[in-house]
Design a protein around this motif. Structure first.
Motif, short mmCIF file in Angstrom:
data_model
loop_
_atom_site.label_atom_id
_atom_site.label_comp_id
_atom_site.label_asym_id
_atom_site.label_seq_id
_atom_site.Cartn_x
_atom_site.Cartn_y
_atom_site.Cartn_z
N ALA A 1 -10.05 9.40 5.90
CA ALA A 1 -9.63 8.90 7.21
C ALA A 1 -8.38 9.57 7.75
O ALA A 1 -7.76 9.07 8.68
N HIS A 2 -8.03 10.73 7.20
CA HIS A 2 -6.81 11.41 7.63
C HIS A 2 -6.83 11.80 9.11
O HIS A 2 -5.78 11.93 9.73
N GLN A 3 -8.04 11.98 9.67
CA GLN A 3 -8.13 12.40 11.07
C GLN A 3 -8.11 11.23 12.06
O GLN A 3 -8.13 11.45 13.27
N SER A 4 -8.06 9.99 11.55
CA SER A 4 -8.06 8.83 12.44
C SER A 4 -7.02 7.81 12.00
O SER A 4 -7.23 7.08 11.03
N PRO A 5 -5.91 7.70 12.73
CA PRO A 5 -4.92 6.66 12.43
C PRO A 5 -5.50 5.25 12.47
O PRO A 5 -5.10 4.38 11.69
N LEU A 6 -6.45 5.00 13.38
CA LEU A 6 -7.07 3.68 13.45
C LEU A 6 -7.84 3.38 12.17
O LEU A 6 -7.72 2.29 11.60
N ALA A 7 -8.65 4.33 11.72
CA ALA A 7 -9.42 4.12 10.50
C ALA A 7 -8.50 3.92 9.30
O ALA A 7 -8.76 3.08 8.43
N ARG A 8 -7.41 4.69 9.23
CA ARG A 8 -6.46 4.54 8.13
C ARG A 8 -5.91 3.12 8.08
O ARG A 8 -5.78 2.51 7.01
N ALA A 9 -5.58 2.59 9.25
CA ALA A 9 -5.06 1.23 9.31
C ALA A 9 -6.11 0.21 8.86
O ALA A 9 -5.80 -0.74 8.12
N LEU A 10 -7.35 0.40 9.27
CA LEU A 10 -8.40 -0.54 8.91
C LEU A 10 -8.71 -0.50 7.42
O LEU A 10 -9.05 -1.53 6.82
N PHE A 11 -8.61 0.67 6.79
CA PHE A 11 -8.87 0.76 5.36
C PHE A 11 -7.81 0.04 4.52
O PHE A 11 -8.03 -0.22 3.34
N ARG A 12 -6.70 -0.30 5.13
CA ARG A 12 -5.68 -1.06 4.40
C ARG A 12 -6.07 -2.53 4.26
O ARG A 12 -5.46 -3.28 3.50
N VAL A 13 -7.09 -2.96 5.03
CA VAL A 13 -7.59 -4.33 4.92
C VAL A 13 -8.50 -4.41 3.69
O VAL A 13 -9.50 -3.70 3.60
N ASP A 14 -8.15 -5.24 2.77
CA ASP A 14 -8.92 -5.38 1.54
C ASP A 14 -10.33 -5.85 1.84
O ASP A 14 -10.53 -6.86 2.53
N GLY A 15 -11.32 -5.11 1.36
CA GLY A 15 -12.72 -5.47 1.57
C GLY A 15 -13.43 -4.56 2.55
O GLY A 15 -14.67 -4.60 2.65
N VAL A 16 -12.68 -3.72 3.29
CA VAL A 16 -13.31 -2.77 4.22
C VAL A 16 -13.86 -1.60 3.42
O VAL A 16 -13.14 -0.93 2.68
N LYS A 17 -15.14 -1.33 3.58
CA LYS A 17 -15.81 -0.28 2.81
C LYS A 17 -15.95 1.01 3.59
O LYS A 17 -15.80 2.10 3.04
#
Length: 209
Positions: free
Chosen positions: A36-52
């Protein structure tokens, strides 16, 4: 910001509509925080436990969750993450991001490939995107159209049935040179719930063409 959600045929996938443009005219699937290095939004969402996995589209984000996770716990955290992100005015993707051109007709395409891409873009992709996913052209070899699924329909076993009874029938009807379709898998993608892509069957498989 009021974020709406929409169910997909896959109980482990949910579409989130934040009411702002996400990735106009394109889609992007990210299956890990490392990718997710190319998307700051995706990086933030992956910090939510349980997001696959995170799938970005024109005006929505599809989240695939771990099977053990519960939406009742995940959704408030995803809402908060999205609202904080858009309040920060960060870009959804970095300037270095290049939109995929899998279904865009290019000057190098022959007539058959151009027709395949046009049909995918005009008739098939919109139906898939309504269910939180996407379908991308990967090649045309010896009469076989190679396609890759993403978003809510990633790795879905029933997608093979849908491809054969919906997408394949439509492509073969309009383009006689097409003899069949096959699904191309990304080795980095994990399988998700087997019901994810089945909803497209009725929409395309029963299309009177």
């Amino acid at each position: 910001m009021f974020i709406q959600t929409r169910d997909t045929p896959n109980p482990n996938s949910l579409m989130f509509y934040p009411g702002v443009d996400i990735l106009p005219g394109s889609t992007l699937e990210l299956t890990s925080a490392a990718a997710a290095h190319q998307s700051p939004l995706a990086r933030a969402l992956f910090r939510v436990d349980g997001v696959k996995s995170v799938f970005l589209a024109s005006d929505f984000v599809t989240i695939n969750k771990d099977e053990a996770a519960e939406w009742s716990t995940l959704k408030p955290n995803i809402y908060a993450t999205m609202m904080d992100f858009f309040a920060s005015n960060q870009p959804v993707v970095l300037d270095s991001y290049e939109a995929p051109t899998d279904t865009a007709v290019s000057e190098d395409d022959d007539e058959i490939v151009a027709m395949i891409k046009e049909l995918l873009d005009s008739r098939i992709r919109p139906a898939v995107q309504e269910d939180g996913g996407d379908i991308l052209f990967q090649g045309f070899v010896d009469g076989i159209v190679q396609l890759r699924l993403s978003g809510a329909c990633t790795g879905c076993p029933s997608s093979i049935f849908t491809l054969k009874n919906g997408v394949e029938n439509m492509l073969m009807h309009y383009i006689p040179e097409v003899e069949g379709v096959e699904q191309v898998f990304d080795e980095e993608l994990d399988n998700v719930n087997h019901d994810a892509f089945k909803a497209l069957e009725d929409r395309l498989g029963s299309d009177k063409v």
